[in-house]
Design an enzyme around this catalytic site. Structure first.
Site, PDB file in Angstrom:
ATOM      1  N   GLU A  82      -1.396  -3.675  -1.914  1.00 50.50           N
ATOM      2  CA  GLU A  82      -2.657  -4.183  -1.383  1.00 50.50           C
ATOM      3  C   GLU A  82      -2.741  -5.698  -1.552  1.00 50.50           C
ATOM      4  OE1 GLU A  82      -6.562  -1.714  -1.189  1.00 50.50           O
ATOM      5  OE2 GLU A  82      -6.761  -2.991  -2.956  1.00 50.50           O
ATOM      6  N   HIS A 122      15.753  14.450 -11.154  1.00 47.39           N
ATOM      7  CA  HIS A 122      16.006  15.703 -10.445  1.00 47.39           C
ATOM      8  C   HIS A 122      15.329  15.712  -9.078  1.00 47.39           C
ATOM      9  CE1 HIS A 122      17.810  17.596 -14.027  1.00 47.39           C
ATOM     10  NE2 HIS A 122      16.975  16.806 -14.678  1.00 47.39           N
ATOM     11  N   LYS A 131     -11.556   1.797   8.446  1.00 50.62           N
ATOM     12  CA  LYS A 131     -12.935   2.143   8.070  1.00 50.62           C
ATOM     13  C   LYS A 131     -13.890   1.917   9.233  1.00 50.62           C
ATOM     14  CE  LYS A 131     -13.350  -0.366   4.258  1.00 50.62           C
ATOM     15  NZ  LYS A 131     -13.884  -0.879   2.972  1.00 50.62           N
TER      16      LYS A 131
END
Length: 549
Positions: free
Chosen positions: A355, A386, A514
């Protein structure tokens, strides 16, 4: 801050030439040539954090040229500007003073000609008093019972930091049960409400403006749930507190403004855990431990502000990361904590870094002509071994890695910790030096196989090595150590943004989605087919409408 395009500097040109001349550098050779390489390329901070950067594709000349780049882009003026409260977040006209939140000295720190420290210390004192009442049980709910559950409702910086830090400091946890709600998906709040009871729960609503859509949607749902059980809206005052600056909206919500804890516009969301946003941390581990967290960050701040670049941990980590990002073409960095308590640390700095430095426009308003922020990701060891280490070891992408581990475990059960650290030490050695064809063949011969039997298998068991890593070993994961580690990465991010000539403290990239969501939401409340978007978005919305009908 000076707006200098780094690619136009002499140091950048020298680094390009240096890279071209040393592309075939092998870590195996660098270590063979210099038995004291570890001593030359490692630093200890505060006596309990060791940063070993010797397993990087660098020489003393590389570091000199990288330091030259920092000097030529005038990093010093950028550091001074931040600590002096200058408005280095220029697109929002704001200072960037998270360092003031953890300033444990008597040194004044000014913003707009005013010392901010009296207000910072006043909020900390208010937080301390509130925490002591909640933790001790002096604070009673509407039925006279003490608080047992704390639900933090926030998102982004109001959630990721508190979650990561409370998880990391679980060994210091008191009796309060902590819960965090962030996602506007109703499942998050619904599942949390199943785990608590209204009589003994405190809700913290964390929103600077008290208008954040996700946070306020969850807060209103929590309030409605609470009032339905408590039977009286007046009881909200005993069970809700606000971490905000909007006193009017807080009061309208039903929260007593005496239980509102403010912070300031010079506190960026992803740097806000040191402020009132850190309330859930202080409630979880006690205010003394919260202050120790601040102390660790403060000590790293002072190191960052005063140490020479050659001895400066955040600066060196930033420059080495820049070396891979801009010259080796690495697109991502992995953060790999070998401590289960730190399992949210990579996600926290995924936000902190991406960000901050995910920008393609420079400080002059022009498209950059170089790479900026890398992709940050990671998981705790040994789980990652793994899962994705295969690609780091034998894939086609260069992925510089930071390995972090405590020397002393909070849970010294049997031989768990030696086994964990054996893997921690082994991975960086394996990544650096690999395994040659000759070593693989020798292993097969030692196992009684003939080369004819295994010649087809040998290429698959070869490890090229030469994969760079930093090893960050610390004595124990304490609040103070965690504070220093967080501040270390914060300053690394700042240094890179300053050199790349971008603004690291705004986040305009989160706005467009947004805005469009606010436009789409009313369209979802009608039965009519939507035609106002592109055909893909229209198709998705209309399919949703058909399926939910």
């Amino acid at each position: 801050m000076k707006n200098i395009n780094p690619t136009q500097t002499q140091a950048w040109q020298a680094l390009e030439a240096h890279f071209a001349a040393n592309k075939e550098t092998r870590l195996k050779d660098l270590f063979a040539q210099d038995p004291k390489r570890f001593d030359k390329f490692s630093l200890t901070f505060g006596g309990d954090i060791l940063v070993d950067y010797s397993k990087n594709l660098i020489t003393e000349e590389t570091l000199k040229l990288l330091v030259d780049l920092a000097k030529e882009t005038d990093l010093r003026s950028a550091i001074d500007a931040m600590f002096n409260g200058e408005k280095i977040n220029m697109t929002e006209g704001r200072s960037v003073l998270h360092v003031a939140l953890r300033n444990r000295s008597d040194r004044p720190i000014e913003c707009d000609g005013k010392d901010v420290m009296p207000e910072v210390n006043a909020v900390l004192a208010k937080m301390k008093g509130f925490c002591e009442k909640i933790i001790s049980g002096e604070w009673k709910g509407y039925t006279g019972k003490a608080i047992q559950h704390v639900v933090n409702i926030g998102i982004g910086g109001s959630d990721l930091g508190p979650v990561m830090i409370t998880e990391a400091l679980r060994p210091y946890k008191n009796h309060l049960q902590m819960h965090f709600v962030s996602n506007v998906d109703g499942t998050h709040i619904a599942e949390t409400l199943k785990e608590i009871d209204a009589e003994t729960t405190l809700f913290l609503v964390a929103s600077k403006t008290f208008t954040t859509q996700e946070t306020m949607t969850n807060a209103l749902t929590a309030r409605d749930w609470f009032i339905k059980i408590a039977g009286d809206k007046a009881h909200v005052a005993k069970h809700f507190a606000a971490l905000s600056t909007n006193g009017k909206a807080v009061a309208e919500f039903g929260i007593d403004t005496d239980n509102m804890f403010e912070f300031w516009d010079w506190v960026g969301g992803r740097y806000s855990s040191w402020s009132a946003i850190g309330m859930p941390i202080a409630l979880s581990v006690g205010f003394d431990n919260f202050e120790a967290l601040l102390q660790g960050a403060f000590e790293m701040d002072m190191h960052f502000a005063t140490a020479s670049y050659e001895q400066n941990v955040p600066v060196l980590l930033a420059l080495i990361g820049l070396w891979y990002n801009n010259f080796h073409g690495a697109e991502s960095e992995a953060i790999l904590p070998y401590d289960q308590y730190m399992h949210r640390f990579p996600a926290y700095f995924q936000q902190g870094n991406m960000e901050s430095n995910g920008k393609y426009v420079d400080r002059n308003g022009n498209p950059v002509d170089h790479q900026t922020g890398p992709i940050i990701w990671g998981e705790p060891g040994t789980n990652g071994q793994h899962a994705f280490y295969q690609l780091i070891h034998q894939g086609t992408k260069l992925i510089p890695c930071d390995f972090l581990a405590p020397a002393i475990s909070h849970n010294p059960i049997g031989d768990h910790h030696p086994k964990l650290l054996a893997n921690f030490f082994a991975q960086t050695e394996a990544l650096a030096f690999g395994k040659s064809k000759e070593q693989v063949e020798a292993e097969f011969l030692a196992a009684g196989k003939t080369l004819e039997q295994v010649e087809d298998l040998v290429p698959f068991k070869v490890f090229e090595g030469n994969r760079p890593t930093n090893s960050i070993l610390f004595k124990s994961l304490t609040p103070k150590t965690l504070g220093a580690l967080i501040a270390m990465y914060e300053h690394k991010i700042f240094v890179q943004g300053a050199i790349w000539n971008i603004f690291s403290f705004d986040q305009w990239g989160v706005e467009l989605g947004k805005q469009l969501a606010n436009k789409i939401l009313p369209e979802l409340n009608t039965a009519e087919a939507v035609t106002s978007h592109d055909c893909s978005t229209n198709g998705l919305i209309n399919t949703w409408k058909a399926w939910k009908a």
